[in-house]
Design a protein around this motif. Sequence first.
Motif, PDB file in Angstrom:
ATOM      1  N   GLU B 282     -28.277   4.419  28.480  1.00  0.00           N
ATOM      2  CA  GLU B 282     -28.811   3.412  29.398  1.00  0.00           C
ATOM      3  C   GLU B 282     -30.016   2.689  28.792  1.00  0.00           C
ATOM      4  O   GLU B 282     -30.078   1.466  28.779  1.00  0.00           O
ATOM      5  CB  GLU B 282     -29.197   4.079  30.722  1.00  0.00           C
ATOM      6  N   PHE B 283     -30.955   3.441  28.276  1.00  0.00           N
ATOM      7  CA  PHE B 283     -32.230   2.839  27.902  1.00  0.00           C
ATOM      8  C   PHE B 283     -32.199   2.182  26.527  1.00  0.00           C
ATOM      9  O   PHE B 283     -32.914   1.218  26.295  1.00  0.00           O
ATOM     10  CB  PHE B 283     -33.365   3.853  28.025  1.00  0.00           C
ATOM     11  N   SER B 284     -31.349   2.672  25.616  1.00  0.00           N
ATOM     12  CA  SER B 284     -31.278   2.014  24.313  1.00  0.00           C
ATOM     13  C   SER B 284     -30.695   0.622  24.493  1.00  0.00           C
ATOM     14  O   SER B 284     -31.197  -0.344  23.947  1.00  0.00           O
ATOM     15  CB  SER B 284     -30.408   2.810  23.342  1.00  0.00           C
ATOM     16  N   GLY B 286     -30.793  -1.166  27.196  1.00  0.00           N
ATOM     17  CA  GLY B 286     -31.817  -1.940  27.890  1.00  0.00           C
ATOM     18  C   GLY B 286     -32.851  -2.492  26.924  1.00  0.00           C
ATOM     19  O   GLY B 286     -33.232  -3.657  27.007  1.00  0.00           O
ATOM     20  N   ARG B 287     -33.224  -1.664  25.957  1.00  0.00           N
ATOM     21  CA  ARG B 287     -34.262  -2.096  25.017  1.00  0.00           C
ATOM     22  C   ARG B 287     -33.745  -3.204  24.111  1.00  0.00           C
ATOM     23  O   ARG B 287     -34.419  -4.175  23.849  1.00  0.00           O
ATOM     24  CB  ARG B 287     -34.718  -0.922  24.150  1.00  0.00           C
ATOM     25  N   ARG B 289     -31.360  -5.300  24.688  1.00  0.00           N
ATOM     26  CA  ARG B 289     -31.217  -6.532  25.448  1.00  0.00           C
ATOM     27  C   ARG B 289     -32.567  -7.239  25.597  1.00  0.00           C
ATOM     28  O   ARG B 289     -32.669  -8.435  25.509  1.00  0.00           O
ATOM     29  CB  ARG B 289     -30.677  -6.199  26.846  1.00  0.00           C
ATOM     30  N   GLY B 290     -33.596  -6.414  25.815  1.00  0.00           N
ATOM     31  CA  GLY B 290     -34.885  -7.002  26.151  1.00  0.00           C
ATOM     32  C   GLY B 290     -35.688  -7.453  24.935  1.00  0.00           C
ATOM     33  O   GLY B 290     -36.584  -8.267  25.052  1.00  0.00           O
ATOM     34  N   THR B 291     -35.358  -6.924  23.744  1.00  0.00           N
ATOM     35  CA  THR B 291     -36.183  -7.235  22.585  1.00  0.00           C
ATOM     36  C   THR B 291     -35.659  -8.489  21.895  1.00  0.00           C
ATOM     37  O   THR B 291     -34.475  -8.580  21.606  1.00  0.00           O
ATOM     38  CB  THR B 291     -36.150  -6.058  21.588  1.00  0.00           C
TER      39      THR B 291
END
Lengths: 286, 292
Positions: B282-284, B286-287, B289-291
Amino acid sequence: MIPAADTAAAENAVISIRDLKFTYEGGIQALTGVNLNIRRGEYVAIVGGNGSGKTTLAKNIIGLLKPSSGTIHIQGAPASGQKIASLARVVGYAFQNPDHQLFCSSVSDEVRFGPLNLGCPEQELDRRVQHALEIMNLQEVKDKPPLSLTLSARRRVSIASVIAMDPQVLIFDEPTTGLDMRESDGLMASIGNLNVEGRTIILISHDMKLVAKYARRVVVMSEGKVVLDADPAGVFSDLDVLLRSKLVPPPVTRLAYRLSSLGVPREVLSPEELVFRLMQARGGAR
Amino acid sequence: MDKTPALLLKNVRFRHGGSTDWALDDVSLEVHKGQFVSILGSNGAGKSTICMLANGLVPHAVKGDLQGTAETFGEDVAKKSVAELSTRVGMVFQEPESQLFCMSVEEEVAFGPENLGIPRQEIRERVEWSLGLVGMTGYNDRSPFSLSGGQKQRVAIAAALSMRPEMLVLDEPAYALDPLGRIELYKVLRELKDIHGMTVLLAERDAEEASLYSDQVILLESGRVAARGTPREVLRDTALLASLGITPPQMCEVSTLLRSRIPGSSFLFTSVDEAEKAISDEFSVGRRRGTP
């Protein structure tokens, strides 16, 4: 590493222990050289596996066992020359098994017994008994025989009887063993209040979730000596020392170790903190 | 195949002699052969009473008013003696000290079968087999009192195993153990189940280990069954656990918090391994996408 003995620190300490060794009759070396300063008002957990020397250390501090060598100072005065009764005015010890210290016919008599024996004046006595019953939530059962109560209530009675002697330092030896979550939370809240009052708390436990939640300093014992002494975050991020001491960090801390690539620090101590750090790391990346 | 459950309770009520309160109040449950079942509840919820029913201590030694059907391996516990039941159901209590009394580990483990009048050679074999199962081979001549808490508890289990029971019942067996001792103990129990087909019934207040090792979990509240199912089904409701006074497993707490923080997500994990994978996925993403 253990910080070197600092004279100034030792003078400020409410308990100061130097090179303490203790060997039981029969030759078992339970303490092999303990150095430890505990300051007024601290909330310290002493942790370690079964047989690491935690309870033996506590019994040496309260004078129930006499050191084989080394010294213990209580509020600057050597403990060696003092009687158990005079040490009890400064350091109170709540036994692992409450039934070892309960014998009166009512809860309030039980709580009154200690200070009465120390020669506490009548009016002061009432105030202390009242306060101890209040802080341990025992008002409703104060006229009942202690041995008729549940384990949780019996443990609170044994602690109240120690509090009534008004000691500066309180040692709790595995206080939550046998208690369920609600009972344990209630008891730990009371212990927290005692710390807020300014009392020094020493919590002996091998429940890592409990220690992570409540202690502000953690002393790790293994094979009769102190192997690590730091704040909870520092202690729980040192996996090697913990495992060698038969301890395992709480699951949430073990998970945090593995999520460091996501920006989670190693020293997470609660589920709330882990999720907060995760959300924070994600927010920061966006 | 024989489908008779190892333990069957149907509408069981029990109250201690002289008491007006029901310690068990209409409890129905089955423990199937070869399963690892954890009973979770706060103090006073009825866990120990169920454990004692399984080997007949209730109602034979702990007297009271027993109603409903209580059977181990198809036999009515009230009609069998504890001695008869003890050949099929081994019992281990909270504190090993309360059940160890011999001068050596060997004598301790041999005590049960000796009392059954089993031949010496077979006793010797059973002792070796039992000590092997709990990882205590070679400790035969040690005094039980010289052992660590975890080792003592494993000797207590070996002493129960030497009776060659089909089911082991353990009432808060990790009560006095340090964290590594707890882990060793649960691993041994899981091996007994996985490798030897042993039925394991265990009572606990803390759901942490139950979440990892059980096939089935039963939640008790004031003598009644509040919920039952697989650990994932039952332990995901951390609010229910807390309201019953049961310590929730930390990984279930983390999944509950994540579900509430990330709308539309369905996190549910019980082990650190599962959590690591689910969160990393989930969080990888998310990161990335956001970076920019």
